[in-house]
Scaffold this active site. Structure first.
Site, PDB file in Angstrom:
ATOM      1  N   CYS A  53       0.825  -1.212   0.000  1.00  0.00           N
ATOM      2  CA  CYS A  53       0.000   0.000   0.000  1.00  0.00           C
ATOM      3  C   CYS A  53       0.857   1.261   0.000  1.00  0.00           C
ATOM      4  CB  CYS A  53      -0.933   0.014   1.209  1.00  0.00           C
ATOM      5  SG  CYS A  53      -0.086  -0.074   2.804  1.00  0.00           S
ATOM      6  N   GLY A  74      -3.420   3.002   6.999  1.00  0.00           N
ATOM      7  CA  GLY A  74      -2.209   2.238   6.718  1.00  0.00           C
ATOM      8  C   GLY A  74      -1.577   1.736   7.998  1.00  0.00           C
ATOM      9  N   MET A 133       0.714   3.079  10.049  1.00  0.00           N
ATOM     10  CA  MET A 133       0.741   4.030  11.161  1.00  0.00           C
ATOM     11  C   MET A 133      -0.665   4.298  11.687  1.00  0.00           C
ATOM     12  SD  MET A 133       2.697   5.809  13.145  1.00  0.00           S
ATOM     13  CE  MET A 133       4.272   6.388  12.486  1.00  0.00           C
TER      14      MET A 133
END
Length: 449
Positions: free
Chosen positions: A50, A192, A194
């Site tokens: 991603c 994502g 994080m």
């Protein structure tokens, strides 16, 4: 053959571009076939996550290999090479090895030290191997990269780096609310690595309601469901901002997600609802998700990654990252030593083959001139001549292997070929600058774009 890395990541390309470049698992074999069908590419591995799309290749020359890779990427993305040029980074030879090792150890990840990339690299390598797209160089590179990644996680605390960043950001936010975030509503922008880490941390420390938003609604929904949070549409960002006190944003966008206008509108809605609570924006994205002008708005505290880096500069995160960087440096040097030594093998083999040809020809002439020799006598002569040749070649071939493993060792290999007029098999064409290199401003080898 030389090593080449061409890629785009969250650092260089907007989400839309990464989505166009993204390669599904089902399409990987087809893309690998296309890469190997190019003139200058001999081996290839495709890594698609991603946050990055990268091609690792063994090529017969920089310009030719770069042109071939860019052509395939552009075609698959449905655009021209010129459209991609400003979003790509390129690494060649030593810089390529260093980049791959940094990726494997998590130093290049949005969440520094995250271990998920190791599994993604392993999967990419497995697919390339199954497709017969890897040879000696990429086999060794990928195997060593996976080993280096495991070593980094085993010998350092780099796994905790991402967690430390989120925790440090929340500690700063807590200071704005009398030392506690308990019960405070929060919004996480981005689903994502994080973003997921932020949701997990917020849940663990006991905040109030947690909302998750992302341009890709499906990813936001999956993340929210996993932690009992609420997914909200990205188009309703202003409304979501007006209902929370803490915002953690960590998208892969290269343009600010939170502009002065968006945050200003949210503040106006908060004021209309009678709220005077500060709004704390924790920007963990690289590049920044929060426009610099947002910090000028009254009642807003912006904490970005630069401030966190300064706060953590002397802490365990910096120490672990530095330790991993040292591991990468030493492992790159070891790999290059192997690579330079391996490059001399075909030349040494060619030299020994030439010696065998000479010995065989001379023994044939001897048999014609001395037909009176018995089979045992001819065998003794052949054995003696072969031993003499092998003894003569032993020291120089051992020494050239040693010299080839040192910096600049390829000169010794080239000199050996020149001195003995050796023809070493090489199916790679001579490198030329293809049309793509003249049409597009491509980056020089060894640097990010």
């Amino acid at each position: 053959m030389n090593l080449l890395v061409v890629g785009a990541s969250y650092r260089t390309a907007p989400v839309a571009t990464l989505e166009r470049l993204s390669v599904s698992t089902a399409d990987l074999p087809r893309i690998l076939d296309r890469l190997l069908a190019q003139t200058y590419i001999g081996e290839a591995v495709v890594v698609s996550t991603c946050n990055r799309v990268e091609i690792y290749a063994a090529v017969s020359g920089f310009h030719g290999g770069l042109g071939d890779v860019c052509e395939v990427l552009a075609t698959e993305a449905g655009c021209s090479p010129a459209d991609l040029a400003n979003h790509l980074y390129v690494h060649y030879d030593e810089a390529a090895v260093e980049h791959v090792f940094r990726v494997a150890t998590g130093l290049d990840s949005m969440v520094v030290g995250e271990a998920q990339i190791l599994g993604q690299l392993r999967d990419a390598y497995h697919v390339a191997t199954e497709a017969d797209a890897t040879g000696r160089q990429l086999h060794e590179l990928m195997q060593q990269a996976l080993r280096v990644g495991k070593r980094a996680h085993a010998e350092t605390g780099i796994d905790q780096a991402g967690q430390s960043v989120v925790t440090a950001a929340l500690e700063i936010a807590a200071n704005r609310f009398d030392g506690s975030l308990s019960g405070r509503p929060a919004l996480v922008i981005g689903a994502g690595a994080m973003g997921a880490l932020a949701v997990a941390t917020l849940t663990r420390i006991g905040l109030g309601s947690i909302a998750v938003t992302n341009r890709g609604a499906d990813r936001a929904s999956r993340l929210a469901e996993a932690y009992g949070a609420t997914a909200v549409p990205f188009d309703d960002l202003t409304v979501a901002l007006s209902t929370v006190d803490i915002v953690v944003t960590a998208t892969a966008a290269i343009e600010p997600v939170l502009t002065r206008e968006t945050v200003g509108a949210a503040l106006a809605r908060r004021a209309a609802n009678g709220s005077s609570t500060p709004l704390v924006l924790l920007d963990l994205a690289v590049p920044r998700d929060v426009d610099a002008a947002v910090a000028e708005l009254p009642g807003v505290l912006v904490v970005d990654i630069d401030r966190l880096a300064a706060d953590l500069a002397d802490g365990p995160v910096a120490a672990d990252a530095a330790a991993v960087a040292d591991i990468v440096t030493s492992e790159v040097a070891a790999f290059l030593t192997w690579l330079r030594g391996a490059e001399v093998v075909p030349t040494v083999a060619a030299l020994r083959a030439r010696a065998d040809e000479v010995v065989t020809a001379e023994l044939r002439r001897l048999a014609q001139r001395r037909p009176d020799l018995t089979d045992d006598q001819r065998a003794d002569v052949a054995h003696t001549v072969h031993r003499v040749v092998q003894r003569l070649l032993h020291s120089p071939t051992v020494r050239v292997r040693q010299l080839a493993a040192e910096p600049g060792g390829d000169q010794y290999t080239a000199l050996l070929r020149e001195l003995f007029d050796l023809e070493v098999p090489n199916t790679a064409p001579v490198d030329t600058v293809p049309d793509i290199a003249s049409r597009v401003s491509l980056p020089a080898p060894g640097g990010d774009r």
